[in-house]
Write a protein that holds these residues in place. Structure first.
Motif, mmCIF file in Angstrom:
data_model
loop_
_atom_site.group_PDB
_atom_site.id
_atom_site.type_symbol
_atom_site.label_atom_id
_atom_site.label_comp_id
_atom_site.label_asym_id
_atom_site.label_seq_id
_atom_site.Cartn_x
_atom_site.Cartn_y
_atom_site.Cartn_z
ATOM 1 N N LEU A 223 49.291 39.430 33.281
ATOM 2 C CA LEU A 223 50.377 40.255 32.607
ATOM 3 C C LEU A 223 49.560 41.902 32.893
ATOM 4 O O LEU A 223 50.319 42.603 33.202
ATOM 5 N N LEU A 224 48.359 41.738 32.629
ATOM 6 C CA LEU A 224 47.680 43.116 32.538
ATOM 7 C C LEU A 224 47.739 43.606 34.003
ATOM 8 O O LEU A 224 48.051 44.806 34.166
ATOM 9 N N THR A 225 47.825 42.755 34.952
ATOM 10 C CA THR A 225 47.613 43.157 36.450
ATOM 11 C C THR A 225 48.842 43.798 36.789
ATOM 12 O O THR A 225 49.072 44.888 37.522
ATOM 13 N N GLU A 226 50.010 43.139 36.241
ATOM 14 C CA GLU A 226 51.297 43.609 36.700
ATOM 15 C C GLU A 226 51.592 45.072 36.050
ATOM 16 O O GLU A 226 52.085 45.952 36.724
ATOM 17 N N VAL A 227 51.046 45.079 34.808
ATOM 18 C CA VAL A 227 51.317 46.366 33.838
ATOM 19 C C VAL A 227 50.524 47.659 34.771
ATOM 20 O O VAL A 227 51.066 48.591 34.778
ATOM 21 N N PHE A 228 49.223 47.104 35.042
ATOM 22 C CA PHE A 228 48.333 48.230 35.536
ATOM 23 C C PHE A 228 49.008 48.689 37.061
ATOM 24 O O PHE A 228 49.123 49.952 37.629
ATOM 25 N N ASN A 229 49.311 47.693 37.902
ATOM 26 C CA ASN A 229 49.940 47.746 39.148
ATOM 27 C C ASN A 229 51.491 48.592 38.895
ATOM 28 O O ASN A 229 51.776 49.169 40.173
ATOM 29 N N SER A 230 51.907 48.647 38.114
ATOM 30 C CA SER A 230 53.218 49.266 37.697
ATOM 31 C C SER A 230 53.198 50.805 37.540
ATOM 32 O O SER A 230 53.984 51.587 37.595
ATOM 33 N N GLN A 231 51.916 51.161 37.318
ATOM 34 C CA GLN A 231 51.421 52.397 36.907
ATOM 35 C C GLN A 231 51.356 53.446 38.278
ATOM 36 O O GLN A 231 50.618 52.874 39.066
ATOM 37 N N PRO A 232 51.520 54.499 38.351
ATOM 38 C CA PRO A 232 51.242 55.370 39.498
ATOM 39 C C PRO A 232 49.718 55.612 39.812
ATOM 40 O O PRO A 232 49.445 56.129 40.836
ATOM 41 N N ASP A 233 48.945 55.771 38.979
ATOM 42 C CA ASP A 233 47.706 56.135 38.887
ATOM 43 C C ASP A 233 46.708 55.070 38.549
ATOM 44 O O ASP A 233 45.377 55.237 38.626
ATOM 45 N N PHE A 234 47.069 53.787 38.505
ATOM 46 C CA PHE A 234 46.166 52.861 38.446
ATOM 47 C C PHE A 234 46.436 51.788 39.684
ATOM 48 O O PHE A 234 47.723 51.646 40.026
ATOM 49 N N MET A 235 45.354 50.856 40.036
ATOM 50 C CA MET A 235 45.656 49.897 41.186
ATOM 51 C C MET A 235 44.511 48.753 40.880
ATOM 52 O O MET A 235 43.325 49.079 40.646
ATOM 53 N N VAL A 236 44.932 47.374 40.304
ATOM 54 C CA VAL A 236 44.165 46.336 40.155
ATOM 55 C C VAL A 236 43.588 45.997 41.637
ATOM 56 O O VAL A 236 44.312 45.451 42.558
ATOM 57 N N VAL A 237 42.143 45.817 41.758
ATOM 58 C CA VAL A 237 41.813 45.573 43.145
ATOM 59 C C VAL A 237 40.972 44.177 42.897
ATOM 60 O O VAL A 237 40.552 43.436 43.981
ATOM 61 N N GLY A 238 40.929 43.588 41.650
ATOM 62 C CA GLY A 238 40.054 42.167 41.639
ATOM 63 C C GLY A 238 40.506 41.566 40.187
ATOM 64 O O GLY A 238 40.763 42.509 39.269
ATOM 65 N N ASN A 239 40.216 40.349 40.089
ATOM 66 C CA ASN A 239 40.666 39.758 38.809
ATOM 67 C C ASN A 239 39.644 38.674 38.886
ATOM 68 O O ASN A 239 38.955 37.939 39.917
ATOM 69 N N SER A 240 38.894 38.428 37.599
ATOM 70 C CA SER A 240 37.823 37.229 37.308
ATOM 71 C C SER A 240 38.304 36.766 36.143
ATOM 72 O O SER A 240 38.944 37.224 35.325
ATOM 73 N N TYR A 241 37.743 35.512 35.933
ATOM 74 C CA TYR A 241 38.145 34.614 34.955
ATOM 75 C C TYR A 241 37.146 33.938 34.092
ATOM 76 O O TYR A 241 37.125 33.146 33.130
ATOM 77 N N ASP A 242 35.804 34.400 34.403
ATOM 78 C CA ASP A 242 34.461 34.141 33.774
ATOM 79 C C ASP A 242 33.650 35.336 33.903
ATOM 80 O O ASP A 242 33.839 36.163 34.617
ATOM 81 N N GLY A 243 32.509 34.911 33.011
ATOM 82 C CA GLY A 243 31.602 36.352 33.050
ATOM 83 C C GLY A 243 30.567 36.063 34.305
ATOM 84 O O GLY A 243 30.551 37.401 34.700
ATOM 85 N N VAL A 244 30.339 35.100 34.798
ATOM 86 C CA VAL A 244 29.397 35.177 36.131
ATOM 87 C C VAL A 244 30.147 35.778 37.190
ATOM 88 O O VAL A 244 29.679 36.453 37.975
ATOM 89 N N GLU A 245 31.476 35.192 37.464
ATOM 90 C CA GLU A 245 32.402 35.727 38.209
ATOM 91 C C GLU A 245 32.697 37.282 38.269
ATOM 92 O O GLU A 245 32.653 37.916 39.268
ATOM 93 N N THR A 246 32.654 37.804 37.035
ATOM 94 C CA THR A 246 32.959 39.159 36.956
ATOM 95 C C THR A 246 31.733 39.973 37.510
ATOM 96 O O THR A 246 32.069 41.050 38.044
ATOM 97 N N LEU A 247 30.468 39.599 37.041
ATOM 98 C CA LEU A 247 29.613 40.280 37.645
ATOM 99 C C LEU A 247 29.631 40.394 39.124
ATOM 100 O O LEU A 247 29.177 41.274 39.804
ATOM 101 N N LYS A 248 29.790 39.321 39.851
ATOM 102 C CA LYS A 248 30.050 39.200 41.379
ATOM 103 C C LYS A 248 31.114 40.126 41.909
ATOM 104 O O LYS A 248 30.893 40.893 42.809
ATOM 105 N N VAL A 249 32.274 40.147 40.973
ATOM 106 C CA VAL A 249 33.525 40.902 41.454
ATOM 107 C C VAL A 249 33.106 42.506 41.327
ATOM 108 O O VAL A 249 33.504 43.317 42.277
ATOM 109 N N VAL A 250 32.511 42.843 40.214
ATOM 110 C CA VAL A 250 32.291 44.246 40.115
ATOM 111 C C VAL A 250 31.124 44.687 41.004
ATOM 112 O O VAL A 250 31.291 45.796 41.429
ATOM 113 N N GLU A 251 30.287 43.919 41.270
ATOM 114 C CA GLU A 251 29.132 44.225 42.303
ATOM 115 C C GLU A 251 29.635 44.407 43.655
ATOM 116 O O GLU A 251 29.421 45.251 44.398
#
Length: 267
Positions: free
Chosen positions: A18-46
């Motif tokens: 839902l958040l991804t859809e909302v951000f991608n519907s905006q002209p100044d935001f673009m979702v480049v990645g999604n993560s579903y746990d803390g360890v995965e988040t660190l890898k995605v951000v890096e």
């Protein structure tokens, strides 16, 4: 104008989407990645080096606080905005003290969220009618996607014959709201949802469970047959009997969740 690159980190996949859809519907935001746990988040951000990380506090393997701690050692860190169903002041304050720009508590209005994110990351003037630092559940009556969850749930409970003065009414209303925003809570109704409601009202999970049960029993005797059939597919006066607490909360929250998704897509 170059779009702001966003990573969404939330173990609730439906809310993450839902958040991804909302951000991608905006002209100044673009979702480049999604993560579903803390360890995965660190890898995605890096790997992706986003400009903004929308971070849930409660996640598997490593919680949001742990993610913020680990990100503090990185040379290039994203702006961090925390999202959680946990409304404890000490947790929100700790996240802000550790570097989070802002702290949203579910439920919240997605339009308010986008505007506030825009104000923070683009250094725009902050509108004074919005509280500084945190939007909490008690001060925000509008739920996500402009659907007032509190009013919506109240209308449903009224239709089902549950009077507002019954103690279980408040517990049941809040349980449905929390389960609408985080479907995983249904899978841990006794270990997660009841304790969450109990803490809010300074009572015990057992009392929450009993009060909700009492409210549902009232519905079976005072609710309209057509309303019971509308939400549960059968009349509770028939041979199937009354729905369990989990069934009651899950069925109503699922209908509301679908409504939120349709409302989001309509925009």
């Amino acid at each position: 104008m170059e779009k702001l690159r966003v990573v969404i980190a939330d173990d609730n996949r439906q809310f993450n989407m839902l958040l991804t859809e909302v951000f991608n519907s905006q002209p100044d935001f673009m979702v480049v990645g999604n993560s579903y746990d803390g360890v995965e988040t660190l890898k995605v951000v890096e790997e992706l080096k986003p400009d903004l990380l929308m971070l849930d506090i409660i996640m598997p393997y490593l919680d949001g606080i742990g993610v913020i701690e680990n990100l503090s050692t990185m040379k290039t860190k994203p702006n961090i905005i925390v999202i959680s169903a946990v409304g404890q002041e000490n947790i929100s304050q700790k996240a802000v003290n550790m570097g989070a720009l802002y702290y949203f508590v579910k439920p919240f209005d997605l339009n308010v969220m986008i505007e506030r994110v825009r104000q923070l990351v683009f250094n725009l003037p902050v509108k004074k009618e919005l509280p500084e630092g945190m939007i909490n559940q008690s001060s925000t009556k509008n739920s996500i996607n402009q659907v007032d969850l509190e009013s919506e749930v109240s209308e449903i409970l009224k239709e089902l014959g549950i009077p507002a003065h019954v103690r279980g009414y408040q517990f049941l209303r809040d349980a449905i709201i929390e389960a609408t925003l985080d479907a995983d809570l249904i899978n841990g109704i006794t270990k997660a949802l009841y304790p969450l409601i109990a803490e809010k009202y300074n009572t015990t999970p057992t009392r929450v469970e009993r009060a909700i049960r009492h409210a549902i029993e009232i519905s079976s005797t005072r609710g309209k047959v057509d309303a019971l059939y509308k939400y549960f597919g059968y009349s509770t006066s028939q041979e199937r009997g009354k729905p369990t607490n989990a069934e009651f909360i899950a069925l109503i929250s699922d209908k509301l969740r679908l409504k939120l998704k349709k409302s989001s897509k309509a925009k």
